[in-house]
Design an enzyme around this catalytic site. Structure first.
Site, mmCIF file in Angstrom:
data_model
loop_
_atom_site.group_PDB
_atom_site.id
_atom_site.type_symbol
_atom_site.label_atom_id
_atom_site.label_comp_id
_atom_site.label_asym_id
_atom_site.label_seq_id
_atom_site.Cartn_x
_atom_site.Cartn_y
_atom_site.Cartn_z
ATOM 1 N N GLU A 53 -6.466 -0.164 7.972
ATOM 2 C CA GLU A 53 -6.484 0.192 9.397
ATOM 3 C C GLU A 53 -5.524 1.341 9.681
ATOM 4 O O GLU A 53 -4.972 1.463 10.770
ATOM 5 C CB GLU A 53 -6.189 -1.016 10.299
ATOM 6 N N TYR B 140 -1.073 -8.393 13.868
ATOM 7 C CA TYR B 140 -2.038 -9.032 12.973
ATOM 8 C C TYR B 140 -2.004 -10.559 13.041
ATOM 9 O O TYR B 140 -2.593 -11.241 12.222
ATOM 10 C CB TYR B 140 -1.792 -8.572 11.527
ATOM 11 N N ASN C 98 -9.587 0.832 -3.706
ATOM 12 C CA ASN C 98 -9.417 -0.289 -2.786
ATOM 13 C C ASN C 98 -10.759 -0.667 -2.184
ATOM 14 O O ASN C 98 -11.376 0.154 -1.499
ATOM 15 C CB ASN C 98 -8.441 0.084 -1.661
ATOM 16 N N GLU C 99 -11.202 -1.881 -2.462
ATOM 17 C CA GLU C 99 -12.466 -2.382 -1.914
ATOM 18 C C GLU C 99 -13.582 -1.339 -2.043
ATOM 19 O O GLU C 99 -14.327 -1.068 -1.107
ATOM 20 C CB GLU C 99 -12.283 -2.806 -0.452
ATOM 21 N N GLU D 240 -6.496 -10.581 -0.872
ATOM 22 C CA GLU D 240 -6.278 -10.459 0.577
ATOM 23 C C GLU D 240 -6.767 -11.739 1.232
ATOM 24 O O GLU D 240 -7.947 -11.864 1.574
ATOM 25 C CB GLU D 240 -7.022 -9.256 1.173
ATOM 26 N N TYR E 155 0.839 -1.197 0.000
ATOM 27 C CA TYR E 155 0.000 0.000 0.000
ATOM 28 C C TYR E 155 0.877 1.251 0.000
ATOM 29 O O TYR E 155 1.954 1.267 0.618
ATOM 30 C CB TYR E 155 -0.857 0.053 1.262
#
Length: 629
Positions: free
Chosen positions: A124, A330, A182-183, A263, A78
């Protein structure tokens, strides 16, 4: 040291020749055989996500080499717009923001790159990577064909994509594909004109040959709103999803071409107050093996999560505002500190069935050290340090101003007014429109009263006399990064009411605590005035003595309540052990000095323990149900 030299030699042997003749290079979609083609041959990528913005530059090479030695042939990256253009028109691509240096390291290591330049990224990350200065336009519709948003996004992408074009695989670099937005199907706007504009822009600056793609969640609505003709549609899902069903959905939008999970979730994020998230290794490996057996290309999100240093954590809003913790570990195959986990070794064994694993040992964990206790001294309370923390002085207004109106995008501001009348009995101070974004620490004449908080504590009782000073230190706990509420202004939104009186005549102090800490202005102790030690927002400082080592460590604040920690001027992020689940903050070795005293600064927002000690440990504690030290 011998083993470290071995790894350096291995990495040098694996380095490809950079920028070979571009004429011999191609990366494309083979719609006939439902696969990617690299240089005319079928290609399946096995990739992992890594965020350079969450890892110190000094450790980029270490993390990339570990990913390569696991058997990955690509990474997914990203690009956070707000990390590079925090202030409008001021761009930074140096130091920890040196994206091209990161791409070069990946190329030298032998890793291809799947680039995700946004302009929105989620991740996030604060406001999903969108810069907070966009919110100075009060009616702006983010992620849409809104004229002001499109102009800002287009200016950014023109700069970024021009830098990225030489790094495309067909131009001799290592970027094999580029994601657009993105999404987007998860967002309410569903604005195809916006996607068409981005498509045109990406083609203009990157050319016709690069693969442009979208990623969306595993529902019909998300795939419908997030996809566009000319952009290859991929899907994302985790271990709880039926793989065949998900790829059937992708096939409805892309009847031909490679199956792609952009993802595949190896873990999950934590919010303050959550239980620590964990995704079972056996489930990850089973699903990964099944997808690779189908010929799918898979990106594991995350492969290393890293850390939300400073104020860069994002937040979610479902039924209420929930801030993401500082650690972005994560539960990933590489830990927050970049250490190989059992999950990584198990994933490597799966990958071994589908491609050759590089020869040689896995690079070891970075060394850790338990430096022990450091006792801090009180420097002073925030109200008594305003000349240092806000040297430009206050902005005066009749009603409260938001962070964005004062161009204070992150951190803290202190709002000050006076009580309009005597309030001898406890009287409610109310934010009737839920306008505390996100947390306010309230005092009257220097006496700490307590907290007002978004969605959960909209009222606090106060007492005092007419003319008494009312101070409210307001904390921005990270802007929402996902969903419909990303226009997330900070500060005091709307009026505050004391009893029946609307409070007016505000003086608002933007606080530049980070500059004060970095310049050492808060290291020498001041005499705190007005508050008992430990009550309300206070600065503490101390020194970690050098011992000839600058190894990774983890700082634990037992008995402290909530705040921020700086080491040698670097903002490690937020701590909140009373909420959990995270109990320690990661301190990378490069932040420390092996030979000079290490300056420690703590902003405690509520109450410090009487012992004022912090502990540097050799292991993290990210789960407050684990054994405590």
């Amino acid at each position: 040291m011998k083993s470290q030299k071995t790894f350096v030699l291995i990495s040098l042997c694996l380095m490809p020749i950079f920028f070979v003749l571009a004429d011999s290079r191609s990366f494309s979609i083979d719609y006939k055989n439902n696969c990617f083609q690299k240089d005319g041959k079928p290609f399946q990528y096995i990739s992992g996500s890594i965020h350079y913005s969450r890892i110190p530059r000094e450790y980029w090479k270490d993390r990339l080499l570990k990913m390569y030695m696991t058997g990955l042939n690509a990474i997914q990256v990203y690009v956070p717009w707000n990390f590079h253009e925090t202030v409008q028109g001021v761009f930074s691509f140096s130091g920890d923001r040196d994206l091209e240096y990161f791409l070069n390291l990946a190329n030298q290591t032998g890793l291809l790159v799947i680039l995700r330049p946004g302009p929105y990224i989620c991740a996030e990350w604060e406001m999903g990577g969108l810069p907070a200065w966009l919110l100075q336009k009060p009616n702006i519709i983010l992620r849409s064909a809104d004229t002001e948003y499109l102009q800002a996004a287009s200016d950014w992408l023109a700069l970024l994509l021009t830098k990225m074009k030489p790094w495309l695989y067909q131009n001799g670099g290592n970027i094999i594909s580029v994601q657009v937005e993105n999404e987007y199907g998860s967002y309410f706007a569903c604005d195809y004109n916006y996607l068409r504009h981005l498509h045109t822009l990406f083609r203009l600056f990157l050319g016709e040959d690069v693969i442009l793609f979208t990623t969306d969640g595993n529902t019909d609505k998300e795939m419908s709103c997030g996809t566009l003709e000319g952009l290859y549609a991929t899907i994302d899902f985790g271990t709880d999803t039926n793989i065949s069903t998900a790829f059937v959905r992708q096939r409805r939008f892309e009847p031909k071409g490679p199956l792609v999970n952009s993802e595949f979730y190896t873990g999950w994020l934590d919010h303050w107050g959550d239980k620590h998230a964990y995704v079972d290794t056996d489930k990850v490996c089973k699903k990964l093996g099944e997808m690779l057996s189908m010929g799918a290309s898979v990106n594991m999100y995350m492969f290393e999560g890293g850390t939300n240093f400073g104020y860069w954590n994002g937040a979610d809003h479902d039924t209420r505002f929930r801030s993401v913790v500082t650690s972005y570990d994560y539960s990933a195959p590489l830990s927050e500190a970049g250490d190989p986990t059992d999950k990584l070794l198990a994933i490597r064994d799966v990958i071994r069935n589908f491609r050759d694993i590089p020869v040689g040992p896995m690079p070891p964990a970075t060394p850790k050290h338990a430096y022990g206790f450091v006792t801090l001294q009180k420097v002073g309370n925030i109200s008594g340090l305003l000349d240092t923390l806000s040297p430009q002085g206050p902005v005066r207004s009749q009603y409260p101003l938001m962070f964005e109106e004062i161009k204070q995008y992150y951190g803290f501001m202190l709002y000050r007014t006076t009580l309009p009348r005597n309030v001898p009995e406890p009287t409610p101070l109310i934010s009737p429109l839920n306008g505390i974004h996100d947390r306010a620490y309230v005092s009257v004449n220097g006496v700490y009263q307590g907290i007002m908080e978004r969605d959960t504590a909209l009222v606090i009782n106060v007492t005092g006399r007419q003319g008494d000073r009312l101070d409210m230190l307001v904390e921005n706990m990270g802007r929402i990064n996902f969903g419909s509420y990303i226009n997330d202004n900070k500060g005091i939104l709307g009026n505050l009411i004391l009893g029946n009186d609307v409070l007016t005549d505000w003086s608002t102090y933007p606080l530049d605590i980070d500059t004060a800490v970095a310049n050492g202005w808060l290291q020498s102790a001041h005499s705190g005035s007005g508050m008992e030690a430990g009550d309300g927002p206070m600065i503490y400082s101390g020194t970690l003595k050098p011992i000839g080592l600058a190894w990774d460590t983890f700082v634990k604040l037992n008995g402290w309540t909530k705040g921020q920690v700086w080491v040698n001027g670097v903002n490690l992020g937020r701590y909140w052990p009373q909420k959990g689940p995270q109990l320690t903050l990661y301190v990378p070795g490069p932040f420390l000095s092996a030979t000079q005293p290490n300056n420690i600064t703590v902003l405690e927002l509520e109450r410090a323990p009487s012992h004022c000690r912090i502990l540097f440990m050799d292991r993290p504690q990210l789960n407050n149900t684990e054994q405590k030290t």
